[in-house]
Scaffold this active site. Structure first.
Site, short mmCIF file in Angstrom:
data_model
loop_
_atom_site.label_atom_id
_atom_site.label_comp_id
_atom_site.label_asym_id
_atom_site.label_seq_id
_atom_site.Cartn_x
_atom_site.Cartn_y
_atom_site.Cartn_z
N ASP A 328 -3.50 -1.12 6.91
CA ASP A 328 -3.52 -2.55 6.62
C ASP A 328 -4.51 -3.22 7.57
OD1 ASP A 328 -2.69 -4.98 5.50
OD2 ASP A 328 -1.28 -5.32 7.13
N ASP A 630 2.25 -3.39 9.01
CA ASP A 630 3.21 -4.16 9.81
C ASP A 630 4.00 -5.16 8.98
OD1 ASP A 630 1.19 -5.94 9.21
OD2 ASP A 630 1.19 -6.90 11.17
N ASP A 634 3.91 -3.78 3.23
CA ASP A 634 3.50 -2.42 3.54
C ASP A 634 4.65 -1.41 3.46
OD1 ASP A 634 0.85 -3.20 4.21
OD2 ASP A 634 1.58 -3.92 6.14
#
Length: 897
Positions: A328, A630, A634
């Site tokens: 990410d 995080d 996700d």
């Protein structure tokens, strides 16, 4: 097989019954009726396996089945003690497996923590605080700064409403919300007219009509993805399972072959069965699960000292095999906070150094544009036209819009002291219509300053001049057009911009004070990259690991961050695949599309389901995929990946629960440390597997050879178990705890399809086992036929000879046989500790009466000990000679795990 996960359900529309007017909300009776229809506004929990089912699963193993049969045969033939001992080993292995699965179970409690316990809504025409679980479609929510949004809702009205959606969409900046209509296929990050369950209101207020509750919300959809996504078995688990099956086939073939031979020779059935049990016990490395578990546990302790928390032990080895990392952006490659990136003033453009005290930065001296009066004027305006509360020495007391906090950091303390003397006289608040904010300040008697900030296209029409230190100068239409182009250039680079303008008056200019302004310039913002990311990416490339960014943020922002951290080269045009392109590329991959998918480094505006699709695509191409993230968005991908890595400081609890590893320092560089540790563990596992396999195979060959040459059982099952759990386990564990071979991070990851033990490994194992067998059979034969000793004495000689040779065999696993005294084995303090421990226990088996009786040990003549030592050293010498010959001929057998 389709690559795409099931698409998210269409947004839930309000009930077909007529909705109340926004000013009145639902009646209590209507809300209760709808609650019965839709159910409570809560996230459902996936069913878990019971403890009993979790325990029974540990016995669903072919290896356990073979040992259980061996225990049953021992009891059947009257060897109750051996049966109990084998059964204890079975229970020990089951207990280890149960403990691992119990540790690995991830709960959905974190998702439920995002459920808001209370909500404010209109009921019966009055604002009321009600349990959020009782919200229904059609309720009118009242939202204020600091609230968590309790359901998905369409805005009816909004006043400076900004919502932090980073955990759900990956966009780090707060999103300005306003009523309206978004395109039907708009990504979540572009649905500015809607607020989503679990996101946070950071500024402003508004009213919104609830359109989805519970599992029908976007957060509920993520919950379904997490619940339906199964973590695949780790490469180590798969390879150990394959190895176990190979051992079972070997054990079955040897045991059945010997039993058939013994039956054909007319040997007693009881004796044949006992020897078959011994062969089965000898062929299976009972300590394998123990050593592998302790090796990985030791690796987790090493990683814990580097701020990496391992939740699932086999994940350490999996990370060492990782070939692709899907990461990410927000909070992983960036710091998930807003800073001023650059300014563009009439004097020129300049990057602004990070504020003093920011993580990993130092104060920089202002030069050029940043030392000019124009920048000082921007600093003053940034502090005046600002409603955030800023405490530079106490961040806990800093509140307000993140952009305005970043402006305070930019402002610092203006040098001319004007800020301290300024008195605010008026304010025009930001609105979706004007897209600007203005304030009026009295700086001194007879001097008023108007400070304005906002969107470039909203501020420029009010500007007639351009600010300079000497005074305003005319601003032409061509110059205005040029500033619009400059703002678009900054936006194309992924930066969010604010325009600044000002005007000075001798007295208060009246309520319509946003007029006759002097253009000052542009301020650009960016979520700054983490400083350790760039060198970590270089280390990943050196190690043959491909790193890919998958974010819900804007493509331009993703491309800019990718260049800043070194994921994209500055000369690389940066092909960014968006979430709207991805489904077609995955469903219909032609040649060009396939090349794009397998060469693109950045994927933007992707949904949680599309992150799953990406991971699935790479896994279907036999890649071991790691996923870092995080946010709530996700979590499904973290669970689906071969190894999920969550950020522990800024990350959500949802992500941490779904992951296998948690980086407690949020450092991407810690991933490189974990990868190296994973490779060390894999190399050590291969080393101790070679050790265990050669020891166990030698036991099988010795028992078979002696039993064929001399009727009877040369070793008892309990003696074999003792060897396997003492002289095998502790030296193997010492090898597993070593520092590992050097240079592991300079090579590509081990192919996932490559077995733990290759053909060359099995050949090496066979040669080692033959060398050990020569010593064992020689010791037994010399004692029996040359010395004429009894069968019991010969049994004891063979037992101690095998124990000694297995302990000495550990030195055969140095990577470089030419540096025996300086090898990684001789420098491994755990090896010497294991030898000392095993030597002490072996001495106790001869000196302690209880142990002697348990293992059927009798008194041995001095010559017996000479045989034990002589034939033990003979086996080790044969192995070393074989290694020298193989190395001289550059034979593959010279390679050591």
């Amino acid at each position: 097989m389709p690559l795409l996960a099931s698409p998210p359900p269409a947004s839930v529309q309000p009930p077909t019954a007529p909705l109340p007017k926004p000013v009145s909300g639902l009646t209590t009776a209507e809300a209760q009726r709808r609650l019965r229809e839709t159910g409570p506004n809560v996230l459902l929990t996936a069913a878990r396996d019971t403890l009993l089912r979790l325990l029974l699963r540990q016995f669903a193993s072919v290896t356990v089945l073979v040992l259980a049969v061996a225990a049953a045969v021992s009891v059947f033939t009257g060897d109750y003690l051996e049966g109990i001992a084998i059964g204890a080993v079975v229970l020990l292995n089951a207990a280890i497996g149960f403990a691992l699965e119990w540790q690995a179970r991830a709960s959905m409690d974190a998702l439920h923590a995002l459920d808001v316990p209370q909500a404010r809504a209109l009921r019966d025409g009055q604002p009321r605080r009600i349990p959020a679980a009782e919200l229904v479609p059609g309720d009118v929510l009242l939202l204020e700064s600091g609230d968590l949004v309790p359901a998905d809702a369409d805005l009816l009205e909004a006043h400076q409403l900004q919502v932090n959606e980073s955990a759900l969409t990956g966009e780090s900046l707060p999103v300005a919300k306003a009523p309206g209509v978004a395109p039907a296929e708009a990504p979540l990050a572009e649905q500015r007219q809607r607020v989503f369950k679990g996101t946070a209101v950071v500024d402003g207020n508004g009213r919104a009509l609830v359109v989805a509750t519970g599992m029908r919300t976007e957060l509920g959809h993520v919950t379904k993805l997490v619940q339906s996504t199964r973590r695949p078995p780790t490469p180590l688990e798969v390879k150990l399972d394959v190895l176990g099956k190979q051992l079972i086939m070997l054990t079955g073939a040897l045991t059945l072959g010997y039993v058939g031979l013994g039956w054909a020779q007319g040997q007693p059935l009881g004796q044949v069965l006992k020897t078959g049990v011994v062969l089965a016990v000898a062929a299976i490395p009972e300590g394998l699960a123990i050593v592998a578990t302790l090796a990985m546990a030791f690796g987790t302790l090493r990683l814990a000292r580097r701020h990496v928390l391992v939740k699932h032990l086999p994940a350490v080895e999996t990370l060492g095999s990782t070939s692709v990392i899907v990461t990410d952006k927000t909070g992983t490659l960036t710091q998930n906070r807003i800073e001023v990136h650059s300014v563009w003033l009439p004097e020129g453009r300049a990057d602004v150094p990070p504020p003093a005290g920011a993580p990993g930065t130092a104060a920089c001296a202002a030069t050029g544009v940043l030392a000019g009066p124009g920048f000082a004027h921007v600093q003053l305006l940034a502090a005046l036209c600002n409603n955030a509360t800023y405490h530079p020495t106490d961040p806990s007391r800093t509140t307000g819009d993140p952009l305005e906090i970043a402006l305070w950091q930019l402002a610092g303390t203006p040098a001319d002291g004007a800020l301290a003397a300024a008195i605010r006289l008026a304010e025009q608040a930001f609105s979706a219509d004007t897209r600007l904010m203005g304030t009026v300040h009295q700086l001194a008697p007879g001097r008023c300053l108007v400070a304005v900030k906002g969107a470039t296209e909203a501020v420029l029409p009010h500007c007639r001049h351009q600010w300079t230190a000497a005074g305003p100068t005319p601003l032409s239409g061509e110059e205005k057009a040029l500033w619009l182009v400059r703002a678009e250039e900054l936006a194309a680079n992924g930066l969010r911009t604010l325009a600044f303008a000002s005007a000075e008056w001798p007295e208060h200019p009246g309520p319509d004070f946003v007029r006759d302004l002097a253009w000052v310039g542009l301020v650009a913002f960016l979520d700054p990259p983490r400083l350790e990311v760039a060198p970590a990416l270089v280390a990943c490339r050196t190690a043959g690991i491909r790193v890919i960014m998958a974010t819900g943020d804007h493509p331009a922002t993703a491309r800019t961050v990718a260049r800043q951290v070194g994921l994209l080269d500055n000369n690389d045009p940066g092909d960014v695949i968006t979430g709207t392109e991805l489904p077609d590329l995955l469903r219909h991959p032609n040649g060009a599309g396939r090349r794009r998918l397998h060469h693109a480094q950045v994927f933007a505006r992707v949904s949680p389901a599309q992150k799953l699709d990406l991971i699935t695509m790479f896994q279907q191409h036999h890649q071991v995929v790691g996923m870092t993230g995080d946010g709530v968005n996700d979590a499904p991908a973290l669970r689906r990946a071969d190894i999920g890595i969550a950020m522990g400081q800024r990350g959500t609890q949802v992500a941490a629960e779904a992951a296998d590893l948690v980086l407690q320092d949020d450092g991407f560089g810690s991933i490189v440390v974990a990868i190296e540790q994973g490779r060390i563990i894999l190399a050590n596992i291969r080393t101790f597997l070679l050790y265990l396999m050669s020891c166990n195979l030698s036991e099988v060959l010795i028992v078979t050879s002696v039993a064929v040459l001399h009727p009877g059982v040369p070793l008892w099952p309990l003696q074999i178990l003792f060897l396997n759990l003492l002289t095998d386990v502790f030296p193997a564990l010492a090898l597993a705890l070593g520092a590992g071979p050097a240079g592991l991070m300079g090579h590509p990851p081990r192919p996932p399809k490559k077995p733990l033990l290759t053909g060359g490994d099995w050949r090496r194992t066979g040669l080692y086992a033959l060398a050990l067998t020569v010593g064992g059979v020689g010791a037994f034969g010399f004692a029996r036929w040359e010395m004429g000793w009894s069968f019991d004495v010969c049994n004891n000689v063979l037992f101690y000879q095998m124990a000694l040779v297995q302990l000495l065999h550990v030195f055969d696993f140095a990577a470089d046989h030419r540096t025996f005294l300086r090898s990684e084995v001789t420098r491994n303090r755990y090896v010497w500790g294991a030898l000392a421990l095993c030597g002490s226990v072996l001495t106790a088996t001869y000196l302690v009466p209880g142990l002697r009786a348990l293992l059927n040990i009798g008194s041995l003549p001095p010559m017996a000990w000479a045989l034990v030592a002589g034939f033990g050293l003979l086996s080790v010498l044969l192995v070393q000679v074989g290694r020298w010959v193989a190395a001289a001929g550059k034979h593959p057998l010279a390679e050591v795990a």
